[in-house]
Write a protein that holds these residues in place. Structure first.
Motif, PDB file in Angstrom:
ATOM      1  N   LYS A  75       0.656  -1.198   0.241  1.00 19.63           N
ATOM      2  CA  LYS A  75       0.452   0.141   0.202  1.00 19.63           C
ATOM      3  C   LYS A  75       0.343   1.093   0.133  1.00 19.63           C
ATOM      4  O   LYS A  75       0.141   2.024  -0.651  1.00 19.63           O
ATOM      5  CB  LYS A  75      -1.002   0.036   1.311  1.00 19.63           C
ATOM      6  CG  LYS A  75      -1.892   1.122   1.500  1.00 19.63           C
ATOM      7  CD  LYS A  75      -2.406   1.399   2.369  1.00 19.63           C
ATOM      8  CE  LYS A  75      -2.979   2.459   2.841  1.00 19.63           C
ATOM      9  NZ  LYS A  75      -3.923   2.501   4.070  1.00 19.63           N
ATOM     10  N   GLN A  79       1.392   4.780  -2.789  1.00 21.33           N
ATOM     11  CA  GLN A  79       1.188   5.874  -2.502  1.00 21.33           C
ATOM     12  C   GLN A  79       2.256   6.712  -2.141  1.00 21.33           C
ATOM     13  O   GLN A  79       2.037   7.810  -3.685  1.00 21.33           O
ATOM     14  CB  GLN A  79       0.458   6.128  -0.745  1.00 21.33           C
ATOM     15  CG  GLN A  79       0.458   7.309  -0.586  1.00 21.33           C
ATOM     16  CD  GLN A  79      -0.030   7.138   1.187  1.00 21.33           C
ATOM     17  OE1 GLN A  79      -0.956   6.811   1.449  1.00 21.33           O
ATOM     18  NE2 GLN A  79       0.584   8.031   1.849  1.00 21.33           N
ATOM     19  N   HIS A  82       2.753   7.257  -5.895  1.00 20.76           N
ATOM     20  CA  HIS A  82       1.591   8.697  -6.683  1.00 20.76           C
ATOM     21  C   HIS A  82       0.698   7.331  -7.657  1.00 20.76           C
ATOM     22  O   HIS A  82       0.257   7.934  -8.273  1.00 20.76           O
ATOM     23  CB  HIS A  82       1.416   9.766  -7.954  1.00 20.76           C
ATOM     24  CG  HIS A  82       3.177  10.497  -6.520  1.00 20.76           C
ATOM     25  ND1 HIS A  82       2.338  10.849  -5.727  1.00 20.76           N
ATOM     26  CD2 HIS A  82       4.290  10.617  -7.126  1.00 20.76           C
ATOM     27  CE1 HIS A  82       3.556  12.166  -4.908  1.00 20.76           C
ATOM     28  NE2 HIS A  82       4.206  11.669  -6.035  1.00 20.76           N
ATOM     29  N   TYR A  83       0.608   6.376  -6.758  1.00 20.96           N
ATOM     30  CA  TYR A  83      -1.119   5.609  -7.632  1.00 20.96           C
ATOM     31  C   TYR A  83      -2.117   5.183  -7.057  1.00 20.96           C
ATOM     32  O   TYR A  83      -1.952   5.173  -5.437  1.00 20.96           O
ATOM     33  CB  TYR A  83      -0.291   4.028  -7.767  1.00 20.96           C
ATOM     34  CG  TYR A  83       0.601   3.352  -9.185  1.00 20.96           C
ATOM     35  CD1 TYR A  83      -0.757   3.448 -10.523  1.00 20.96           C
ATOM     36  CD2 TYR A  83       1.917   3.984  -9.127  1.00 20.96           C
ATOM     37  CE1 TYR A  83       0.318   3.770 -11.505  1.00 20.96           C
ATOM     38  CE2 TYR A  83       2.008   4.544 -11.008  1.00 20.96           C
ATOM     39  CZ  TYR A  83       1.772   4.175 -11.666  1.00 20.96           C
ATOM     40  OH  TYR A  83       2.373   3.376 -12.849  1.00 20.96           O
ATOM     41  N   ASP A  84      -3.123   5.124  -7.355  1.00 19.71           N
ATOM     42  CA  ASP A  84      -4.367   5.061  -6.671  1.00 19.71           C
ATOM     43  C   ASP A  84      -4.816   3.469  -6.049  1.00 19.71           C
ATOM     44  O   ASP A  84      -5.312   2.444  -6.512  1.00 19.71           O
ATOM     45  CB  ASP A  84      -5.616   5.812  -7.138  1.00 19.71           C
ATOM     46  CG  ASP A  84      -7.022   5.510  -6.797  1.00 19.71           C
ATOM     47  OD1 ASP A  84      -7.050   5.471  -5.410  1.00 19.71           O
ATOM     48  OD2 ASP A  84      -7.864   5.960  -7.378  1.00 19.71           O
ATOM     49  N   TYR A  85      -4.542   3.735  -4.876  1.00 24.88           N
ATOM     50  CA  TYR A  85      -4.341   2.012  -3.920  1.00 24.88           C
ATOM     51  C   TYR A  85      -6.134   2.073  -3.873  1.00 24.88           C
ATOM     52  O   TYR A  85      -6.453   0.631  -3.464  1.00 24.88           O
ATOM     53  CB  TYR A  85      -3.637   2.074  -3.097  1.00 24.88           C
ATOM     54  CG  TYR A  85      -4.117   2.725  -2.172  1.00 24.88           C
ATOM     55  CD1 TYR A  85      -4.598   2.798  -0.631  1.00 24.88           C
ATOM     56  CD2 TYR A  85      -2.798   3.845  -1.265  1.00 24.88           C
ATOM     57  CE1 TYR A  85      -5.251   3.821  -0.073  1.00 24.88           C
ATOM     58  CE2 TYR A  85      -2.908   5.292  -0.119  1.00 24.88           C
ATOM     59  CZ  TYR A  85      -4.631   5.246   0.301  1.00 24.88           C
ATOM     60  OH  TYR A  85      -5.119   5.543   1.487  1.00 24.88           O
ATOM     61  N   THR A  86      -6.694   2.346  -4.090  1.00 24.79           N
ATOM     62  CA  THR A  86      -8.019   2.287  -3.663  1.00 24.79           C
ATOM     63  C   THR A  86      -8.665   1.299  -5.004  1.00 24.79           C
ATOM     64  O   THR A  86     -10.180   1.630  -4.799  1.00 24.79           O
ATOM     65  CB  THR A  86      -8.833   3.460  -2.996  1.00 24.79           C
ATOM     66  OG1 THR A  86      -9.135   4.365  -4.451  1.00 24.79           O
ATOM     67  CG2 THR A  86      -8.501   3.803  -2.847  1.00 24.79           C
ATOM     68  N   SER A  87      -8.315   1.825  -6.374  1.00 23.30           N
ATOM     69  CA  SER A  87      -8.591   1.342  -7.559  1.00 23.30           C
ATOM     70  C   SER A  87      -8.032   0.272  -7.979  1.00 23.30           C
ATOM     71  O   SER A  87      -8.712  -0.332  -9.335  1.00 23.30           O
ATOM     72  CB  SER A  87      -7.560   2.796  -8.440  1.00 23.30           C
ATOM     73  OG  SER A  87      -6.246   2.122  -8.665  1.00 23.30           O
ATOM     74  N   GLU A 142      -4.540   1.717 -11.478  1.00 21.74           N
ATOM     75  CA  GLU A 142      -4.500   3.448 -11.800  1.00 21.74           C
ATOM     76  C   GLU A 142      -3.571   4.323 -10.772  1.00 21.74           C
ATOM     77  O   GLU A 142      -3.772   4.158 -10.197  1.00 21.74           O
ATOM     78  CB  GLU A 142      -5.855   3.065 -11.745  1.00 21.74           C
ATOM     79  CG  GLU A 142      -6.707   3.342 -12.159  1.00 21.74           C
ATOM     80  CD  GLU A 142      -8.439   3.637 -12.977  1.00 21.74           C
ATOM     81  OE1 GLU A 142      -8.676   4.569 -12.095  1.00 21.74           O
ATOM     82  OE2 GLU A 142      -9.224   3.027 -13.316  1.00 21.74           O
ATOM     83  N   LEU A 144      -2.525   8.044 -10.116  1.00 20.00           N
ATOM     84  CA  LEU A 144      -3.664   9.586  -9.564  1.00 20.00           C
ATOM     85  C   LEU A 144      -3.743  10.374 -10.351  1.00 20.00           C
ATOM     86  O   LEU A 144      -4.841  11.239 -10.853  1.00 20.00           O
ATOM     87  CB  LEU A 144      -2.829   9.728  -8.329  1.00 20.00           C
ATOM     88  CG  LEU A 144      -2.946   9.155  -7.360  1.00 20.00           C
ATOM     89  CD1 LEU A 144      -2.581   9.483  -5.559  1.00 20.00           C
ATOM     90  CD2 LEU A 144      -4.442   9.026  -6.677  1.00 20.00           C
ATOM     91  N   THR A 149       3.547  12.991 -12.893  1.00 18.71           N
ATOM     92  CA  THR A 149       3.372  11.098 -12.191  1.00 18.71           C
ATOM     93  C   THR A 149       3.056  10.772 -13.622  1.00 18.71           C
ATOM     94  O   THR A 149       2.792  11.012 -15.104  1.00 18.71           O
ATOM     95  CB  THR A 149       2.396  11.128 -11.358  1.00 18.71           C
ATOM     96  OG1 THR A 149       0.999  11.188 -12.152  1.00 18.71           O
ATOM     97  CG2 THR A 149       2.636  12.223 -10.278  1.00 18.71           C
ATOM     98  N   ASN A 153      -1.631   2.615 -16.215  1.00 20.77           N
ATOM     99  CA  ASN A 153      -2.248   1.664 -15.389  1.00 20.77           C
ATOM    100  C   ASN A 153      -1.191   0.874 -15.095  1.00 20.77           C
ATOM    101  O   ASN A 153       0.184  -0.074 -16.552  1.00 20.77           O
ATOM    102  CB  ASN A 153      -3.188   0.960 -16.063  1.00 20.77           C
ATOM    103  CG  ASN A 153      -4.407   1.988 -16.213  1.00 20.77           C
ATOM    104  OD1 ASN A 153      -4.201   2.933 -15.748  1.00 20.77           O
ATOM    105  ND2 ASN A 153      -5.661   1.197 -16.443  1.00 20.77           N
TER     106      ASN A 153
END
Length: 356
Positions: A75, A79, A82-87, A142, A144, A149, A153
């Protein structure tokens, strides 16, 4: 109680005083630090640990269990990059296919996604070999989209491979030939697909209300003279086919009009019979056992429903046992997102021979 004696309460809403001892419980992972966020102890990523890391350092781990594949990724590294760890998503992105949960693995904060070991589940790709069967999916992440950045994907294919020929729930019985001259072995096997290629093995699961397929066949018999006929099938919550809670699935060679949807695909026409049953659960029980009576007939003698016909005097009984569990996922939160009970291939295979 004096203010200096108060303890931290993550659920309570009181304001911390200077005399309160601040700390996170449970403890943070090694790549996190405990921060005060609105007087709530919160574990947050310590980005300094990942200085200089690139996407080449994102190396997910995969765990293969009998009925679920789990892929986990850092995780805090996501972060930092700068990747969306909720995606996080799999080949198919729907509420039934994705649930992200956090866990600590090797003292690192990890995000995990689980995939069911099942053909066509949320984009699974199945490779079926003679002795091995493999399930492949892909984890997508994905960016952010922040200025400066990366914009691509991340994609991580992952595969779990299992034995394809061992520990398959099913049973055999011996049938005498109605034309004389020997006896033959009949076998019943449970499958998860309509092409009867992916066998339900011990530890496999089938979701409630999905279809299971029963294939019954006779080996070494003369297909020009004999045909296999399934005359009756019942389901029981126990290994006792006379249990008071049994459900009739087939009667006299045809599907029985019960609450459990059953389709007789082929029967009495060759040395193979095939049946489709919509899987279900007995309320309050953890198992489903399916019993089928089978017999050999002369070609053309036992097709269709048999209510007006006299059956041959020798028949055998076949059975498969299926165990139930609450969920094929270890996370209770995922079970809430996909509230379906599942059936698991049992470790039992039992045989009965009947002569009547």
């Amino acid at each position: 109680m004096q203010p200096s004696d108060r303890k931290i309460c993550l659920i309570c809403t009181h304001t911390l005083s200077l005399s309160d001892v601040f700390g996170c419980s449970p403890l943070c992972a090694d790549d996190e630090i405990c921060e005060n966020r609105h007087n709530i102890p919160t574990c947050e990523c310590n980005s300094s640990i990942y200085n200089g890391k690139t996407t080449a350092d994102v190396k997910p781990s995969v765990t293969c269990e009998s009925n679920v594949m789990t892929i986990s990724v850092s995780k805090c590294l996501l972060q930092y990059l700068h990747y969306d760890y909720t995606s996080l998503q799999l080949n198919t992105n729907s509420t039934n296919c994705i649930y992200i949960y956090t866990e600590i693995i090797n003292n690192q904060s990890m995000l995990s996604v689980q995939a069911a070991v099942q053909s066509e589940w949320c984009g699974n790709i199945v490779t079926n070999g003679s002795s091995k069967i493999s399930y492949t999916n892909t984890l997508y992440i994905e960016p952010l989209g922040l200025p400066g950045t990366g914009t691509n994907n991340l994609a991580f294919p992952f595969t779990c491979t299992y034995n394809n020929t061992s520990d398959i729930p099913g049973s055999t019985t011996v049938l005498d030939s109605v034309t004389g001259g020997g006896s033959y072995t009949a076998r019943m096997t449970a499958y998860r697909d309509s092409s009867f290629t992916i066998k339900i093995q011990n530890g496999d699961f089938v979701e409630i209300e999905s279809d299971i397929y029963l294939g019954i066949s006779v080996s070494e018999a003369d297909g020009n003279k004999l045909a296999l006929t399934v005359t009756e099938c019942i389901a029981s919550p126990t290994m006792n086919r006379s249990d008071l809670n049994t459900v009739q699935l087939m009667s006299q060679g045809c599907a029985y009009p019960s609450a459990v949807h059953t389709e007789v695909i082929s029967n009495g026409e060759s040395l193979e019979a095939t049946i489709r049953i919509q899987s279900f659960q007995f309320r309050g029980y953890s198992s489903v056992n399916i019993f089928c009576n089978v017999t050999l007939c002369g070609i053309g003698e036992c097709t269709g429903c048999l209510s007006a016909r006299t059956l041959p005097g020798n028949a055998g009984e076949l059975a498969v046992a299926l165990q139930l569990q609450d969920s094929f996922f270890s996370s209770t939160a995922f079970h809430k997102a996909v509230p379906k009970v599942v059936m698991v291939g049992a470790l039992f295979a039992f045989v009965f021979n009947k002569h009547f």
